[in-house]
Design an enzyme around this catalytic site. Sequence first.
Site, mmCIF file in Angstrom:
data_model
loop_
_atom_site.group_PDB
_atom_site.id
_atom_site.type_symbol
_atom_site.label_atom_id
_atom_site.label_comp_id
_atom_site.label_asym_id
_atom_site.label_seq_id
_atom_site.Cartn_x
_atom_site.Cartn_y
_atom_site.Cartn_z
ATOM 1 C CG HIS A 106 50.732 6.386 -20.921
ATOM 2 N ND1 HIS A 106 51.384 6.615 -19.729
ATOM 3 C CD2 HIS A 106 51.160 5.175 -21.332
ATOM 4 C CE1 HIS A 106 52.164 5.600 -19.443
ATOM 5 N NE2 HIS A 106 52.053 4.698 -20.396
ATOM 6 C CG ASP A 124 50.434 8.932 -17.329
ATOM 7 O OD1 ASP A 124 49.321 8.542 -17.725
ATOM 8 O OD2 ASP A 124 51.486 8.766 -17.977
ATOM 9 C CB SER A 167 52.217 1.976 -18.562
ATOM 10 O OG SER A 167 53.367 2.576 -19.071
HETATM 11 N N1 ARG Z 1 56.996 6.918 -21.581
HETATM 12 C C1 ARG Z 1 55.811 6.362 -21.011
HETATM 13 C C2 ARG Z 1 55.823 4.862 -21.108
HETATM 14 O O1 ARG Z 1 56.263 4.321 -22.075
HETATM 15 C C3 ARG Z 1 54.580 6.842 -21.690
HETATM 16 C C4 ARG Z 1 54.302 8.237 -21.402
HETATM 17 C C5 ARG Z 1 53.133 8.759 -22.169
HETATM 18 N N2 ARG Z 1 53.161 10.176 -22.096
HETATM 19 C C6 ARG Z 1 53.550 10.963 -23.101
HETATM 20 N N3 ARG Z 1 53.690 12.228 -22.888
HETATM 21 N N4 ARG Z 1 53.786 10.469 -24.290
HETATM 22 O O2 ARG Z 1 55.320 4.199 -20.242
#
Ligand code: ARG
Length: 716
Positions: free
Chosen positions: A83, A218, A651
């Site tokens: 992501h 991811d 992330s």
């Molecule tokens: N919630 C994650 C973060 O803010 C991002 C995940 C991205 N994946 C998704 N399915 N939107 O680090």
Amino acid sequence: MKKFFLACVAILSLGNARADEGMWIPSLIGKNYDEMVRLGLKLTKDDLYAINHSSLKDAIVQFGGGCTAEMISPSGLLITNHHCGYGSIAALSTVEHNYLDNGFWSHSMAEELPAEGLSVIYLQNIEDVTDEINHATRRSTGEKYQKKLNETIEKIEKRANQNGKLVANVKSYFNGNQYLLLTYKRYTDVRLVATPPKSLGKFGGDTDNWIWPRHTADFSMFRVYADSNNEPAAYNATNKPYRPKWYLPVSAKGVKDGDYTMIYGYPGRTNRYEISGGVELSINETNPDIVRLRGERLGIMKRHMDADKSVYLKLTSRYAGIANYWKYFIGQTEQLKRLHVVEEKRNNEAEFTRWAGNNKEYRGLVNRYNNIYNTYQPYARSATYYGEAFRASGLASIAAALEPLATAYEKNNTSADTISKYIKALEATRKSYLKIYDPATELDLLAFTARAYYQDVPKGQLPAIYDQVIFRKFNAGNMDSTFARYARYVTGNTFLIDSNLFKAFVAAPSLEKIQKDPAAEYAISFVRNYKKSIQPRYEAFNNKKAEYSKLYLKGLMEMNKGQLMYPDANSTMRITYGQVKGYYPKDGVYYEPFTTSKGILAKYKPNDDEFDAPKELIDMIRAKDYGRWMSPDSTVHTCFITTNDITGGNSGSPVINANGEWVGSAFDGNWEAMSGDIAFDKKYKRTIVVDARYVLWLIDKLGKAENLIEEMNVRY
Ligand code: ARG
């Protein structure tokens, strides 16, 4: 009595140096070292962070401004989240060469794809400049203080950036009680090396986002390039792979329940010392406003994206970003309520007030601090809608860049320099929005956002455009038709989008042309209304908040003297340490700390938007074709959770074991602790990590990129 006892525990626990809670400053990590060793760390203090020689911190970069990545080979190979690479992968994809859908695995450096606009920064040095700042600002207060502070920061940054060779940032820690100067080297030649298909990199989609148990791959991989001296250089085919000062070996041994884990990264923002009144405003107003507006915007975007694959590729990265924080604010609100964070904060504040007693500095502070939220509350919605509605229209955002130019003309401030400065800014804004501009989507977004603003913002705070133009000239009897009609008129008659019309304006700009443009008319009305009636209140609120939050934290530190405290996240490098650990999401239910390939099969839905997976992978799971990446339980472990304290910005951060080896990439937080940016909940808060063995298995078997595995230092 019980309540009082709980309050004491809560306050004291702010300061204890211990595992899980805390995002620690790398240059001061020595203070936590004994605790880290007690939990299992095998490295020396100097391995963690050193000034005179290379150390682990040299393997960690801030990636693309908002994420983290780490070096995993001596030749500039880095790994981050899928992501985090998403925007670049989508930008490199076309309907014919769709790397987002199909994945991309380079089998030699020659195949790597330059990612335009992507850069990484390497931390060079951290220096405490608190004394210099305190000295320079010692005689000022209020607005003057802010001005002096900004000037001093600018001066220090200028002195430290070595004529632009380095990036230099002075950052506030502990709400302005400490200032550190950080210097970085920025590398701008970064190339895509590998990514799994989106079905795996985003497996589970928005349904699984922020949720454990998880099965998402991811990750994505890039390579940093440098000139022949290993220094930053613009993209050039002759550049060489960057040789990092440190890179992480990769462990294929996996992790067990209770194992030590450490995370380095760039957490963006937390608000752990927020006052109860601030949390209440978020729960009651700001969060629900954001969620409602984003929900509608996402619906509009999705309709257009589903209808046309090229629109999908254009908008998908922006969509994902909006969706991510749409769900974030739903979860944060739910958990702030469930975990009674306002009550807990009130108890802590009462304890602070008792402690403060008659101390002149702190007496009454909690009330004063809470009160600024009451004063600001009537304008909060306008401020939220300005960002989440008005600015959500790409056309309005481009047009807003005409406002400074219009003002310059009106004030006869028309030197060639001034005009060209504003034209350049306009061109840059336009360029960045056009990358994510789909005319049909924009038409609907403009109609929706203009209407939402009108219907929800207090009448006395609306810009004049509604009375003077929209309802006077475009009234069609009902809201839907009126705003649709107006949006059609604006999008159909502006010079800002069509490249020939825009070129003609840039060649001969004038106030008259701006005044005739309907998008400019719309945006300028909003910008000026905001500047006149909202911004001054917002700034006054922020200045007071800066003053009180600084004082409150100073008091808390005095109250907890002798205990280690950590500052809120501020997009600078931090270290957090903890361990692999499951949790009880609710009574009677236990979550294991890891997931396996079996769970992919269980979630798998062929051709689904969110739970599809390549047939090849499904076959491999059915055949248990796991090779050297298999666990003793005859699966490949996909994800695991730890007690580390992270937030957005982390992330892509490396999860590092006791021996300094990479065991996975942190990519999410869990639903039950979504209140974590405001209050860390020890019982529930977990970091979600993609397991190194899942990553290696995909590179090996799906990507058949043995070259990459060879390049890493994999320890079996
Ligand atoms: N919630 C994650 C973060 O803010 C991002 C995940 C991205 N994946 C998704 N399915 N939107 O680090």
